[in-house]
Design a protein around this motif. Structure first.
Motif, PDB file in Angstrom:
ATOM      1  N   UNK A 120       0.831  -1.206   0.000  1.00 27.86           N
ATOM      2  CA  UNK A 120       0.000   0.000   0.000  1.00 27.86           C
ATOM      3  C   UNK A 120       0.870   1.262   0.000  1.00 27.86           C
ATOM      4  N   UNK A 121       1.956   1.225   0.758  1.00 28.92           N
ATOM      5  CA  UNK A 121       2.888   2.351   0.794  1.00 28.92           C
ATOM      6  C   UNK A 121       3.499   2.600  -0.583  1.00 28.92           C
ATOM      7  N   UNK A 122       3.921   1.541  -1.269  1.00 30.00           N
ATOM      8  CA  UNK A 122       4.497   1.677  -2.612  1.00 30.00           C
ATOM      9  C   UNK A 122       3.453   2.207  -3.602  1.00 30.00           C
ATOM     10  N   UNK A 123       2.217   1.754  -3.449  1.00 28.52           N
ATOM     11  CA  UNK A 123       1.133   2.224  -4.323  1.00 28.52           C
ATOM     12  C   UNK A 123       0.939   3.728  -4.151  1.00 28.52           C
ATOM     13  N   UNK A 124       0.877   4.200  -2.922  1.00 23.88           N
ATOM     14  CA  UNK A 124       0.693   5.639  -2.673  1.00 23.88           C
ATOM     15  C   UNK A 124       1.877   6.439  -3.205  1.00 23.88           C
ATOM     16  N   UNK A 125       3.102   5.929  -3.016  1.00 24.10           N
ATOM     17  CA  UNK A 125       4.302   6.654  -3.440  1.00 24.10           C
ATOM     18  C   UNK A 125       4.404   6.758  -4.958  1.00 24.10           C
ATOM     19  N   UNK A 126       3.994   5.702  -5.668  1.00 20.56           N
ATOM     20  CA  UNK A 126       4.158   5.666  -7.122  1.00 20.56           C
ATOM     21  C   UNK A 126       2.972   6.305  -7.843  1.00 20.56           C
ATOM     22  N   UNK A 127       1.770   6.025  -7.361  1.00 16.53           N
ATOM     23  CA  UNK A 127       0.575   6.515  -8.054  1.00 16.53           C
ATOM     24  C   UNK A 127       0.160   7.922  -7.631  1.00 16.53           C
ATOM     25  N   UNK A 128       0.534   8.319  -6.417  1.00 11.52           N
ATOM     26  CA  UNK A 128       0.182   9.657  -5.917  1.00 11.52           C
ATOM     27  C   UNK A 128       1.403  10.329  -5.282  1.00 11.52           C
ATOM     28  N   UNK A 129       2.454  10.571  -6.079  1.00  9.45           N
ATOM     29  CA  UNK A 129       3.699  11.102  -5.504  1.00  9.45           C
ATOM     30  C   UNK A 129       3.528  12.460  -4.826  1.00  9.45           C
ATOM     31  N   UNK A 130       2.654  13.311  -5.345  1.00 12.59           N
ATOM     32  CA  UNK A 130       2.486  14.649  -4.775  1.00 12.59           C
ATOM     33  C   UNK A 130       1.692  14.612  -3.470  1.00 12.59           C
ATOM     34  N   UNK A 225       2.642   2.730 -14.133  1.00 15.68           N
ATOM     35  CA  UNK A 225       3.982   2.691 -14.733  1.00 15.68           C
ATOM     36  C   UNK A 225       3.886   2.653 -16.255  1.00 15.68           C
ATOM     37  N   UNK A 226       2.901   1.935 -16.779  1.00 17.22           N
ATOM     38  CA  UNK A 226       2.755   1.825 -18.232  1.00 17.22           C
ATOM     39  C   UNK A 226       2.406   3.155 -18.891  1.00 17.22           C
ATOM     40  N   UNK A 227       1.910   4.094 -18.098  1.00 11.00           N
ATOM     41  CA  UNK A 227       1.587   5.414 -18.648  1.00 11.00           C
ATOM     42  C   UNK A 227       2.802   6.342 -18.675  1.00 11.00           C
ATOM     43  N   UNK A 228       3.903   5.913 -18.022  1.00  7.31           N
ATOM     44  CA  UNK A 228       5.111   6.746 -18.019  1.00  7.31           C
ATOM     45  C   UNK A 228       5.742   6.751 -19.395  1.00  7.31           C
ATOM     46  N   UNK A 229       6.150   7.922 -19.839  1.00  2.00           N
ATOM     47  CA  UNK A 229       6.780   8.028 -21.157  1.00  2.00           C
ATOM     48  C   UNK A 229       8.256   7.662 -21.102  1.00  2.00           C
ATOM     49  N   UNK A 235      11.710   1.577 -15.443  1.00  2.00           N
ATOM     50  CA  UNK A 235      12.645   0.592 -14.900  1.00  2.00           C
ATOM     51  C   UNK A 235      12.960   0.897 -13.437  1.00  2.00           C
ATOM     52  N   UNK A 236      13.164   2.170 -13.123  1.00  2.00           N
ATOM     53  CA  UNK A 236      13.461   2.565 -11.747  1.00  2.00           C
ATOM     54  C   UNK A 236      12.306   2.220 -10.811  1.00  2.00           C
ATOM     55  N   UNK A 237      11.084   2.446 -11.287  1.00  2.00           N
ATOM     56  CA  UNK A 237       9.899   2.146 -10.474  1.00  2.00           C
ATOM     57  C   UNK A 237       9.785   0.656 -10.211  1.00  2.00           C
ATOM     58  N   UNK A 238       9.959  -0.162 -11.251  1.00  2.00           N
ATOM     59  CA  UNK A 238       9.889  -1.602 -11.070  1.00  2.00           C
ATOM     60  C   UNK A 238      11.010  -2.106 -10.164  1.00  2.00           C
ATOM     61  N   UNK A 239      12.171  -1.465 -10.234  1.00  7.18           N
ATOM     62  CA  UNK A 239      13.296  -1.869  -9.388  1.00  7.18           C
ATOM     63  C   UNK A 239      12.973  -1.655  -7.919  1.00  7.18           C
ATOM     64  N   UNK A 240      12.309  -0.548  -7.591  1.00  6.00           N
ATOM     65  CA  UNK A 240      11.963  -0.272  -6.190  1.00  6.00           C
ATOM     66  C   UNK A 240      10.953  -1.283  -5.652  1.00  6.00           C
ATOM     67  N   UNK A 241      10.199  -1.922  -6.546  1.00  6.61           N
ATOM     68  CA  UNK A 241       9.187  -2.895  -6.112  1.00  6.61           C
ATOM     69  C   UNK A 241       9.692  -4.336  -6.155  1.00  6.61           C
ATOM     70  N   UNK A 242      10.813  -4.581  -6.823  1.00  5.37           N
ATOM     71  CA  UNK A 242      11.270  -5.956  -7.031  1.00  5.37           C
ATOM     72  C   UNK A 242      11.597  -6.667  -5.722  1.00  5.37           C
TER      73      UNK A 242
END
Length: 306
Positions: A120-130, A225-229, A235-242
């Motif tokens: 849940x923490x990773x979801x909030x950090x990645x999907x709602x960074x602000x 992540x798939x919406x990131x250009x 890759x960095x985002x997936x690495x933090x979740x691996x």
């Protein structure tokens, strides 16, 4: 708890590895080395996070709690197993057995809840960074942890009460610690159909609710992540979740095999092998899989070492 036919009952016998005497020395050495590594690695991470103010954020508070739970997890099982291997004393009192069962269930449940809160923490950090610091602040994090500890204690109390209230037809536990399914197997008649249903539903909710939360979080993370250009950003985002995903796969694969398999394929040998992975190897690997691969943890470590 009662014993069938009013036989004298002073405690249980933990068979452990006594049926394979040629493995006792290798198992003893492995348990000792793994326990030292687990305690040293997890305590180091816990003390490092608690002592460094820059790590007093929800992500690292959760990481510190995971390290603490892993220390408790192995300490609930391994010291008693080492004592039995060294002394040859396989007897464990009723009080000690059910205390071990209760503590094992508490920390096992907390592992489930912590992995879910971390997702849940990773979801909030990645999907709602602000909005991350508003959504997952210290107060929210501590509230989630407090609720998890309370719920884990209540659920473990229920399971321990259920196990201790059974009429037993035996006292020999074909394992190296007191585990819930094995004690239920010793029951003369097993649980009633109603109790089996209630028990299965309750344990499934406790175990798989965190799994659903984890899966839901990662579905939303992957969609974001798939919406990131930027490919580099993806890759960095997936690495933090691996690291977290690795821990989830290791933990739940062993849990499902141990507690959600048909009773017809029950085997003490396989149970002991899976328990070694579940209760010893996983907690030992967690500091290396998660914490020591984290840049801020390594930065704090370098700062301490000068």
């Amino acid at each position: 708890m009662e014993l069938h036919k009013n036989k004298t009952f002073s405690g249980f016998v933990l068979l452990g590895f006594s049926d394979t005497p040629h493995l006792i020395l290798p198992v003893l050495c492995f348990f000792l080395v793994a326990y030292i590594l687990c305690i040293a690695g997890n305590l180091f991470i816990f003390v490092l996070i608690m002592s460094q103010r820059q790590l007093h954020t929800p992500m690292y508070i959760l990481m510190g709690n995971l390290a603490f739970v892993d220390v408790c997890f192995t300490s609930t099982i391994i010291p008693r197993a080492l004592y039995g291997l060294l002394s040859g004393d396989t007897h464990i009192s009723v009080h000690d057995c059910f205390l071990q069962l209760f503590l094992f269930l508490v920390v096992g449940n907390m592992d489930c809840f912590l992995l879910a809160i971390m997702a849940l923490d990773r979801y909030c950090a990645i999907c709602f960074p602000l909005q991350y610091h508003l959504m997952m602040n210290k107060r929210t994090c501590i509230s989630l942890l407090a609720f998890s500890w309370i719920f884990a204690c209540l659920q473990s109390t229920y399971c321990t009460w259920l196990a201790s209230s059974q009429l037993l037809c035996g006292w020999v536990i074909q394992h190296f610690f007191c585990d819930y399914p094995i004690i239920i197997i010793l029951s003369c008649s097993g649980l009633s159909v109603t109790m089996q249903t209630v028990d299965f539903i309750e344990n499934s909710i406790v175990t798989f609710s965190p799994v659903l939360l984890i899966l839901g979080s990662y579905v939303l993370i992957i969609r974001a992540v798939l919406t990131l250009k930027s490919a580099k950003g993806s890759i960095k985002t997936f690495t933090t979740c691996s690291s977290h995903l690795t821990m989830v796969i290791l933990f739940y694969s062993t849990v499902i095999f141990m507690y959600f398999r048909p009773s017809s394929i029950y085997s003490p040998t396989y149970d002991r092998a899976i328990s070694v992975v579940f209760a010893i190897i996983n907690p030992t690997l967690n500091p290396f899989i998660y914490s020591l691969r984290n840049k801020e943890v390594k930065s704090s470590l370098k700062k301490i070492l000068g």
